[in-house]
Design an enzyme around this catalytic site. Structure first.
Site, PDB file in Angstrom:
ATOM      1  N   ASP A 110       0.820  -1.215   0.000  1.00 51.33           N
ATOM      2  CA  ASP A 110       0.000   0.000   0.000  1.00 51.33           C
ATOM      3  C   ASP A 110       0.855   1.266   0.000  1.00 51.33           C
ATOM      4  O   ASP A 110       0.714   2.134   0.876  1.00 51.33           O
ATOM      5  CB  ASP A 110      -0.922   0.013   1.219  1.00 51.33           C
ATOM      6  CG  ASP A 110      -1.719  -1.269   1.361  1.00 51.33           C
ATOM      7  OD1 ASP A 110      -2.101  -1.832   0.328  1.00 51.33           O
ATOM      8  OD2 ASP A 110      -1.933  -1.717   2.498  1.00 51.33           O
ATOM      9  N   GLU A 124     -11.059  -1.180  -4.304  1.00 49.65           N
ATOM     10  CA  GLU A 124     -10.361  -0.622  -3.141  1.00 49.65           C
ATOM     11  C   GLU A 124      -9.135   0.165  -3.587  1.00 49.65           C
ATOM     12  O   GLU A 124      -8.853   0.285  -4.789  1.00 49.65           O
ATOM     13  CB  GLU A 124      -9.955  -1.741  -2.172  1.00 49.65           C
ATOM     14  CG  GLU A 124      -9.056  -2.792  -2.787  1.00 49.65           C
ATOM     15  CD  GLU A 124      -8.792  -3.964  -1.849  1.00 49.65           C
ATOM     16  OE1 GLU A 124      -9.504  -4.099  -0.838  1.00 49.65           O
ATOM     17  OE2 GLU A 124      -7.865  -4.744  -2.133  1.00 49.65           O
ATOM     18  N   HIS A 152      -2.699  -1.014  -5.476  1.00 51.82           N
ATOM     19  CA  HIS A 152      -2.630   0.123  -4.550  1.00 51.82           C
ATOM     20  C   HIS A 152      -1.421   1.025  -4.818  1.00 51.82           C
ATOM     21  O   HIS A 152      -0.371   0.897  -4.211  1.00 51.82           O
ATOM     22  CB  HIS A 152      -2.599  -0.364  -3.116  1.00 51.82           C
ATOM     23  CG  HIS A 152      -3.180   0.655  -2.187  1.00 51.82           C
ATOM     24  ND1 HIS A 152      -3.865   0.330  -1.042  1.00 51.82           N
ATOM     25  CD2 HIS A 152      -3.176   2.007  -2.236  1.00 51.82           C
ATOM     26  CE1 HIS A 152      -4.270   1.437  -0.432  1.00 51.82           C
ATOM     27  NE2 HIS A 152      -3.866   2.475  -1.141  1.00 51.82           N
ATOM     28  N   ARG A 186       4.355  -8.953   0.070  1.00 57.36           N
ATOM     29  CA  ARG A 186       4.451  -8.035  -1.064  1.00 57.36           C
ATOM     30  C   ARG A 186       5.672  -7.125  -0.952  1.00 57.36           C
ATOM     31  O   ARG A 186       6.264  -6.986   0.116  1.00 57.36           O
ATOM     32  CB  ARG A 186       3.173  -7.188  -1.158  1.00 57.36           C
ATOM     33  CG  ARG A 186       1.948  -8.025  -1.490  1.00 57.36           C
ATOM     34  CD  ARG A 186       0.673  -7.255  -1.370  1.00 57.36           C
ATOM     35  NE  ARG A 186       0.353  -6.927   0.011  1.00 57.36           N
ATOM     36  CZ  ARG A 186      -0.860  -6.520   0.412  1.00 57.36           C
ATOM     37  NH1 ARG A 186      -1.837  -6.396  -0.465  1.00 57.36           N
ATOM     38  NH2 ARG A 186      -1.078  -6.227   1.675  1.00 57.36           N
TER      39      ARG A 186
END
Length: 360
Positions: A45, A227, A290, A318
């Site tokens: 993110d 999202e 993201h 990630r």
């Protein structure tokens, strides 16, 4: 980011190993000054913003929110934990996807948190405000934002994560990912909402449903998600780049909402057109999602910063990647192809010269 209950959670215990081949030292020294390779660091993110000649990077670590500031886009710099979750209360756990924005002389951090999890059914959005215009100053907790349909009844608040804010035509807007109604399971579809803001810590009016996972390229898995919305403003045009499909799978990808009439009503869903996918993984880069956007040090290039999965195995291991992108003749962004890990990429324009000037 989001966690999904069930057997998928068991996969998060898997570990991943990384290796690299050695190269000639002289080649390494030469490339280190002119190129870099993805991934640039671990994490998820990624939120980065350029303020003056500094890159401010914001991320969560455990239940803390950390800021980094650096002269270089491709390198993290000095770091500071600007906030730690309290021992109890609505925001005591599950701190996700913080973003920091500079608005009217202060830095505001928007983050998701919950009282507990799993199941992750308590997530709400909170706001922090800096005391000064220094991102490393102390922050005041401005409380929880109301992201439901009845502002007069705070108890009716609804699950909300991934909030971002942006200014357009003199007004401040918030966009986030949320549920249509509060549920007792986190296996619940997520939608994008938009709302005008009275000020950076108060929403105005009621939320408007902007996007739902309905297209063939954003559905088809075990849980349909919209999202991670991020605003991209360019030459008067407004785009919202968002993540769809499942965050723990290789199919995670990016869609785009485009404001049809930039001078029209942003709160009218019919004024937005959906396109996608506009950026996705490949056989070497898995589950891209993201993102955030910044200019190069000399402001001549646009860059996308995003995360991807470390392997094809379902889960949330990630790392962070970045690459330049361009613009199509119709004025829409062209993100190109996700660059494989290890492939050399020219450093952002102006970064090498900046390094040389600092080292002189």
């Amino acid at each position: 980011m989001k966690k999904y209950i069930g057997t998928v959670l068991l996969l998060m215990a898997l570990s991943f190993a990384c290796s690299s081949e050695s190269v000639d030292d002289s080649e390494t020294n030469t490339q280190a000054r002119t190129t870099f390779a993805n991934p640039v660091w671990d994490g998820a993110d990624p939120w980065m913003v350029k303020q003056g000649d500094e890159y401010i990077y914001c991320y969560s670590q455990g239940n803390s929110i950390i800021l980094s500031r650096s002269k270089f886009l491709t390198q993290l710099g000095e770091r500071k934990a600007i906030w730690r979750a309290p021992a109890s209360g609505w925001n005591s756990n599950c701190v996700w996807a913080p973003e920091v924005h500079f608005v009217d002389g202060h830095w505001y951090v928007y983050y998701a948190a919950g009282v507990s999890g799993p199941p992750f059914i308590h997530q709400r959005t909170g706001v922090l405000r800096s005391e000064t215009d220094d991102p490393f100053s102390n922050y005041e907790d401005m409380g929880m934002l109301y992201t439901g349909d009845n502002p007069d009844d705070p108890s009716s608040n609804v699950w909300a994560i991934d909030m971002t804010v942006f200014e357009h035509n003199g007004k401040l807007y918030a966009v986030w990912s949320g549920w249509l109604e509060q549920m007792d399971t986190d296996a619940t579809p997520q939608h994008l909402f938009i709302q005008e803001m009275e000020n950076p810590w108060t929403l105005k009016g009621t939320r408007v449903s902007l996007s739902s996972p309905e297209e063939s390229w954003e559905t088809g898995g075990p849980l349909n998600l919209n999202e991670g919305p991020e605003a991209l403003l360019h030459n008067g045009q407004v785009f919202i780049i968002y993540s769809c499909r499942e965050s723990w799978l290789v199919e995670y990808r990016q869609g785009m909402l485009q404001l049809s009439n930039p001078n029209g009503n942003l709160l009218d869903p019919s004024n937005w057109q959906k396109h996608g996918p506009v950026f996705e993984g490949n056989d070497k880069v898995y589950g891209v999602g993201h993102c955030s956007f910044v200019k190069s040090p000399d402001n001549t290039e646009d860059w996308i910063i995003y995360h991807s999965k470390k392997s094809t195995t379902p889960g949330w291991e990630r790392n962070i990647r970045m690459q330049p992108f361009g613009w199509k003749a119709d004025g829409t962004p062209d993100f190109g192809t996700a660059v494989p890990g290890g492939k050399e990429i020219p450093r952002p324009s102006g970064e090498l010269e900046l390094e040389e000037s600092i080292n002189d």
